[in-house]
Design a protein around this motif. Structure first.
Motif, mmCIF file in Angstrom:
data_model
loop_
_atom_site.group_PDB
_atom_site.id
_atom_site.type_symbol
_atom_site.label_atom_id
_atom_site.label_comp_id
_atom_site.label_asym_id
_atom_site.label_seq_id
_atom_site.Cartn_x
_atom_site.Cartn_y
_atom_site.Cartn_z
ATOM 1 N N ALA A 101 0.844 -1.192 0.000
ATOM 2 C CA ALA A 101 0.000 0.000 0.000
ATOM 3 C C ALA A 101 0.880 1.243 0.000
ATOM 4 O O ALA A 101 1.904 1.294 0.674
ATOM 5 N N GLN A 102 0.469 2.224 -0.769
ATOM 6 C CA GLN A 102 1.185 3.493 -0.790
ATOM 7 C C GLN A 102 0.379 4.524 -0.022
ATOM 8 O O GLN A 102 -0.845 4.549 -0.092
ATOM 9 N N ASP A 103 1.087 5.372 0.705
ATOM 10 C CA ASP A 103 0.412 6.433 1.437
ATOM 11 C C ASP A 103 -0.078 7.494 0.457
ATOM 12 O O ASP A 103 0.586 7.799 -0.523
ATOM 13 N N MET A 104 -1.237 8.039 0.747
ATOM 14 C CA MET A 104 -1.766 9.127 -0.071
ATOM 15 C C MET A 104 -1.017 10.409 0.269
ATOM 16 O O MET A 104 -0.598 10.607 1.401
ATOM 17 N N THR A 105 -0.855 11.262 -0.704
ATOM 18 C CA THR A 105 -0.203 12.547 -0.488
ATOM 19 C C THR A 105 -1.165 13.491 0.214
ATOM 20 O O THR A 105 -2.314 13.640 -0.199
ATOM 21 N N ASP A 106 -0.705 14.132 1.243
ATOM 22 C CA ASP A 106 -1.502 15.144 1.929
ATOM 23 C C ASP A 106 -1.471 16.399 1.056
ATOM 24 O O ASP A 106 -0.403 16.961 0.799
ATOM 25 N N LEU A 107 -2.618 16.837 0.576
ATOM 26 C CA LEU A 107 -2.669 17.969 -0.342
ATOM 27 C C LEU A 107 -2.163 19.259 0.285
ATOM 28 O O LEU A 107 -1.763 20.180 -0.426
ATOM 29 N N ASP A 108 -2.146 19.340 1.601
ATOM 30 C CA ASP A 108 -1.592 20.523 2.259
ATOM 31 C C ASP A 108 -0.077 20.604 2.067
ATOM 32 O O ASP A 108 0.521 21.665 2.201
ATOM 33 N N GLU A 109 0.543 19.484 1.740
ATOM 34 C CA GLU A 109 1.989 19.441 1.551
ATOM 35 C C GLU A 109 2.400 19.693 0.105
ATOM 36 O O GLU A 109 3.574 19.850 -0.191
ATOM 37 N N VAL A 110 1.451 19.731 -0.809
ATOM 38 C CA VAL A 110 1.748 19.914 -2.230
ATOM 39 C C VAL A 110 1.869 21.400 -2.528
ATOM 40 O O VAL A 110 0.975 22.183 -2.221
#
Length: 85
Positions: free
Chosen positions: A2-11
């Motif tokens: 499983a891959q962790d989802m990217t936190d959009l606050d970090e993009v």
């Protein structure tokens, strides 16, 4: 795995203060081209797809896009990749 989802606050955004982007430019032009083809297909007597909003999107994009692609809207000509109808 499983891959962790990217936190959009970090993009980080690639947009900058004062930049401009119009629907008729870059990727927007691609979207309008696809919408124009979808609208042309929707207008056919027996369409494979129906997208009632595609024509509205293209027609609101400005004079240069109104009626594009003209041949596809009217069904007046069909050409192949070799240019032969």
């Amino acid at each position: 795995m499983a891959q962790d989802m990217t936190d959009l606050d970090e993009v980080r955004s690639v947009r900058t203060d004062g930049d401009s982007w119009e629907i008729t430019e870059c990727v927007g032009a691609t979207a309008l081209s696809v919408a124009a083809c979808r609208a042309a297909e929707t207008a056919q007597p027996q369409p494979l797809i129906r997208d009632e909003f595609a024509y509205l999107l293209v027609s609101k994009a400005g004079e240069a896009w109104r009626g594009w692609p003209a041949a596809a809207w009217t069904g007046s000509t069909t050409t192949t990749s070799t240019g032969v109808g």
